[in-house]
Structures are given as C-alpha cells and as structure tokens.
Design a protein around this motif. Structure first.
Motif, PDB file in Angstrom:
ATOM      1  N   ILE A 138       0.857  -1.185   0.000  1.00  8.26           N
ATOM      2  CA  ILE A 138       0.000   0.000   0.000  1.00  8.26           C
ATOM      3  C   ILE A 138       0.890   1.230   0.000  1.00  8.26           C
ATOM      4  N   GLY A 139       0.783   2.019  -1.058  1.00  4.85           N
ATOM      5  CA  GLY A 139       1.601   3.211  -1.191  1.00  4.85           C
ATOM      6  C   GLY A 139       0.817   4.479  -0.924  1.00  4.85           C
ATOM      7  N   SER A 140       1.374   5.587  -1.375  1.00  8.23           N
ATOM      8  CA  SER A 140       0.706   6.874  -1.162  1.00  8.23           C
ATOM      9  C   SER A 140      -0.483   7.052  -2.100  1.00  8.23           C
ATOM     10  N   THR A 141      -0.442   6.388  -3.265  1.00 14.08           N
ATOM     11  CA  THR A 141      -1.450   6.597  -4.303  1.00 14.08           C
ATOM     12  C   THR A 141      -2.196   5.323  -4.669  1.00 14.08           C
ATOM     13  N   THR A 142      -1.499   4.189  -4.678  1.00 10.96           N
ATOM     14  CA  THR A 142      -2.099   2.941  -5.150  1.00 10.96           C
ATOM     15  C   THR A 142      -1.782   1.788  -4.207  1.00 10.96           C
ATOM     16  N   THR A 143      -2.504   0.693  -4.423  1.00  8.89           N
ATOM     17  CA  THR A 143      -2.265  -0.554  -3.702  1.00  8.89           C
ATOM     18  C   THR A 143      -2.057  -1.665  -4.720  1.00  8.89           C
TER      19      THR A 143
END
Length: 335
Positions: A138-143
């Motif tokens: 899980i990143g800042s923008t997408t998973t």
C-alpha cells in the motif's frame, strides 16, 4: 570488488533510489508538473550515491498526464535517466522478469511501463518460498495485490488496464487519494481532502508542518487536516465538532480497509489452482494499513503469518522498496 548498482524507482509523485546494502533516499517530485526537470532531479539523486557503477530502473511515472501516451512517457523517462547516468550502464526491469537495456526498453515500452510492482513481487517472493503467498503493498497513491505461487508472482495481467480489471491494482493509497473517491455518500465531490488527512488525524501518519502538498496547500498538521475533512462534509470547524470530524475519519479508514480486504480476497481466491495461503507480505508507505487489511481479508489463515518488509529491510529501504528490489535483483543477476 563487487559492482555497486543503484536502483531507481521513477514515479509520478516521488523519485526513489536504493542500493543492495540498504542505502536509500526518497524525494518528492511532481513529475506531471515539471517533466522537463526530471533529468536534473535524477542527476541530483544519483549524486547522493557516489561510487555506483550501474543503474537499475523501474517506473510508474509514464502514466502522468504530461505525456500523450505511455510510449511517450517511457521514452521520456529513459531519456532522462540516460542524461542523468553520467555514462553508466542502464538496465530496466520488465514484466518478463528480466532486465532490458535502455534501447530494448524503448522498443518494449509496455513491458517496462508500471513494472515496479513486478520487481517488488519478484524480490518479495523469497519471504514466501513455499505454498501460497500474497504481497500487499500500500503506497501513497495505489495498492498492489500480488498472489505468489511458491515465491513466484502469479498474475492475470501485466498492464495497468488488465490489473485494474482483476483488482490486482487498486487506485487507493494512504496519502494522495481524494476522500470523495472512497466515501461517496453525502459528501462534496471536490478535492477538499485526501487520505493523508485521515491518517494524520488518526495518528497513523506523522504531522509534517513543512509539507504543503495537501488539497488546500496548507500544512499537513492535525489542525489543518481537521479543517480539510470538515469541508468534505460541507462544513467547517465552527459548524462541526472535532469528535464529529474524527468519527468521519474513522469511518473512511474502515471503508478503505474493507474495500482493500475485499479486493485481496478476490485476487487470491480467483487465482486458478491457488495453493494454500501461508504468508502475506506487507509493505509500502501504508504498511500500517496493510496489516489490518490482511487480517480482515484472511482471518482464518494468516494471523501469525504476516511478514513486514519494514521489519525485514528497515524503514529507509522499505520506504523505497521497488528501488531496493531492482538493486538487489540486478546485483544478483550480475553475480
């Protein structure tokens, strides 16, 4: 002396670099606003790692709307890396599970476009070598939700289009996702707040008073995050109490957790002949969310089988995990 290889992960909002010995740096860089400055930004990042002899590259920035097509984006990013490389050899990770030189990468742009998830999954597979595994990044923008079969990525699709359809790519993260993309009922459909406001309010992300990359360009603090989230409800902090706003933040967190858990279950159990799930690997800027997503999605299976890349690699390398992954994979390939 072993060749020192620098891994680069070139995204739309951040540039990340790491070496196999876990030196790592991440810098914010809004590529869509200033694509012409990418070569300089990359050169400055590479200069932070004196002594590196090769560059291993992966990317997601080609999707930015400053590029007409992904082909244009890949070509522009590779050109920027060449200018920043100082003549060092460049190898680009492809979804074939192999490195391509820069010319090969340009000729096979769809295999290197948005391939950082594949590099990370290929590296992470070593933590789930037997039976079934799942990478939940899980990143800042997408998973990214990547099934692993005896340590090998096992996916239906390799492009963003395919992966979105199969739910292996979910466009939601813990910082940049607009609240109205998660909660649509009786809220303002405006970019008034993002998920980083939710997690700052809930104490899961630290305050960053110098960070103004927010919906209203005001600092990332609890006070301003409360104001931004109140605006999503058509109010402000004179109209709504802090308790009401915090309750709303808690509901958004619960909904995002449930949405990602549903996607994780669908991805894993829709995989043909998926082996018994033994391990879930959690990583990314939102690792704090990935762990409860895993236990929600697979409560009967993996309560004590979660591997944290933050624990395995340390916070610096984990925050730059795809860059670290390509550095390690390239170093192993060289050997």
């Amino acid at each position: 002396m072993a060749t020192s290889i620098l891994g680069l992960d070139i995204g739309g909002a951040n540039l990340k670099a790491a070496t196999a010995d876990k030196r790592a740096v991440s810098v914010p860089f809004p590529l869509w606003k200033q694509p012409d400055k990418l070569p300089t930004a990359l050169a400055e990042l590479v200069a932070k790692f004196p002594g590196v002899e090769e560059l291993a590259v992966t990317m997601t920035g080609e999707l930015c709307d400053c590029f007409e097509t992904k082909r244009d984006g890949v070509h522009a990013i590779i050109a920027a890396v060449r200018r920043a490389s100082g003549g060092r050899p460049i190898n680009v990770w492809s979804t074939d599970g192999a490195f391509l030189n820069s010319e090969e990468a340009k000729q096979n742009h769809m295999k290197v476009a948005a391939a950082n998830w594949h590099a990370l999954a290929t590296f992470a597979g070593r933590f789930a070598p037997d039976y079934g595994g799942l990478l939940l990044d899980i990143g800042s923008t997408t998973t990214d939700i990547i099934p692993l079969n005896h340590g090998v990525p096992s996916t239906y699709g390799t492009t963003d289009w395919d992966r979105l359809q199969m739910r292996e790519l979910v466009y939601a993260g813990v910082r940049r996702t607009p609240i109205c993309a998660i909660w649509t009922d009786r809220v303002c459909a405006e970019l008034f707040a993002t998920t980083q406001d939710v997690y700052t309010i809930l104490g899961l992300l630290p305050e960053a008073p110098d960070d103004r990359d927010t919906a209203d360009n005001r600092p990332l603090t609890v006070e301003y995050s409360l104001a931004r989230l109140a605006r999503m409800l058509g109010g402000d902090r004179e109209v709504l109490s802090d308790d009401q706003i915090i309750h709303f933040a808690t509901r958004i967190h619960s909904r995002l957790k449930q949405q990602l858990a549903e996607s994780a279950r669908a991805v894993y159990y829709d995989t043909p002949s998926a082996p018994e799930l033994r391990t879930v690997i959690v990583s990314g800027a939102g690792e704090f969310l990935a762990r409860p997503v895993a236990t929600t999605a697979f409560p009967e299976t993996i309560a004590d089988r979660i591997v944290s890349l933050n624990d395995q690699l340390g916070p610096d390398a984990s925050a730059c995990a795809p860059a670290y992954a390509v550095a390690v994979l390239a170093t192993e390939h060289r050997r």
